[in-house]
Design a protein around this motif. Sequence first.
Motif, PDB file in Angstrom:
ATOM      1  N   GLN A  71       0.803  -1.225   0.000  1.00 27.92           N
ATOM      2  CA  GLN A  71       0.000   0.000   0.000  1.00 27.92           C
ATOM      3  C   GLN A  71       0.839   1.279   0.000  1.00 27.92           C
ATOM      4  O   GLN A  71       0.513   2.225  -0.694  1.00 27.92           O
ATOM      5  N   VAL A  72       1.914   1.302   0.760  1.00 28.67           N
ATOM      6  CA  VAL A  72       2.728   2.516   0.850  1.00 28.67           C
ATOM      7  C   VAL A  72       3.756   2.573  -0.276  1.00 28.67           C
ATOM      8  O   VAL A  72       3.913   3.594  -0.929  1.00 28.67           O
ATOM      9  N   ASP A  73       4.449   1.456  -0.497  1.00 31.52           N
ATOM     10  CA  ASP A  73       5.514   1.443  -1.491  1.00 31.52           C
ATOM     11  C   ASP A  73       5.034   1.068  -2.887  1.00 31.52           C
ATOM     12  O   ASP A  73       5.794   1.163  -3.844  1.00 31.52           O
ATOM     13  N   GLY A  74       3.801   0.574  -3.002  1.00 33.32           N
ATOM     14  CA  GLY A  74       3.234   0.266  -4.311  1.00 33.32           C
ATOM     15  C   GLY A  74       3.767  -0.992  -4.962  1.00 33.32           C
ATOM     16  O   GLY A  74       3.702  -1.136  -6.189  1.00 33.32           O
ATOM     17  N   VAL A  75       4.281  -1.923  -4.182  1.00 36.17           N
ATOM     18  CA  VAL A  75       4.812  -3.176  -4.727  1.00 36.17           C
ATOM     19  C   VAL A  75       3.652  -4.156  -4.894  1.00 36.17           C
ATOM     20  O   VAL A  75       2.821  -4.295  -4.000  1.00 36.17           O
ATOM     21  N   ASN A  76       3.594  -4.829  -6.062  1.00 40.02           N
ATOM     22  CA  ASN A  76       2.524  -5.808  -6.241  1.00 40.02           C
ATOM     23  C   ASN A  76       2.805  -7.041  -5.388  1.00 40.02           C
ATOM     24  O   ASN A  76       3.903  -7.219  -4.869  1.00 40.02           O
ATOM     25  N   LEU A  77       1.805  -7.895  -5.210  1.00 41.37           N
ATOM     26  CA  LEU A  77       1.924  -9.019  -4.287  1.00 41.37           C
ATOM     27  C   LEU A  77       3.001 -10.021  -4.707  1.00 41.37           C
ATOM     28  O   LEU A  77       3.661 -10.611  -3.851  1.00 41.37           O
TER      29      LEU A  77
END
Length: 154
Positions: free
Chosen positions: A79-85
């Motif tokens: 959510q904060v860093d925008g990394v996908n799962l």
Amino acid sequence: MRSADGDEPVVDAVLPPGASSDSPVFVISIAAELAGMHAQTLRSYDRLGLVSPGRSSGGGRRYSARDIALLREVQRLSQVDGVNLAGVKRIIELEQLVDGLRARIEELTAELSAAHAAAEQAAAVVHQSYRRDLVPVDRRQALVVWRPKPRNDG
């Protein structure tokens, strides 16, 4: 100790007596509340292999304080860093690998220190066994004096 974002205290404070941060003690509803997520999100993360909680004898998920900290980290990364799962999963795997390698380095360092100490001790024993009345001579640096034989010119 605080979580990675520095806002919420780590869950270790609410552990039952005798439980460690790896003890699977929290049911999914409590773990979801402590992690600030919906229980369905925890189930989804379990299916994806992001967080693998322990299981009760009946098959229910049991989360440890370490699992909850990991859930918070997954949430922060996504959510904060925008990394996908998929990226989050890879980051977690790599962090676990690094932790394992660090532990192995510590083991090898301890083994090396012990071996070094044993070698020093063995060398000291050998040095103590030297005879003090003998002096070692390095033959490569020995001095040779040449004296010619007297001539008999008769």
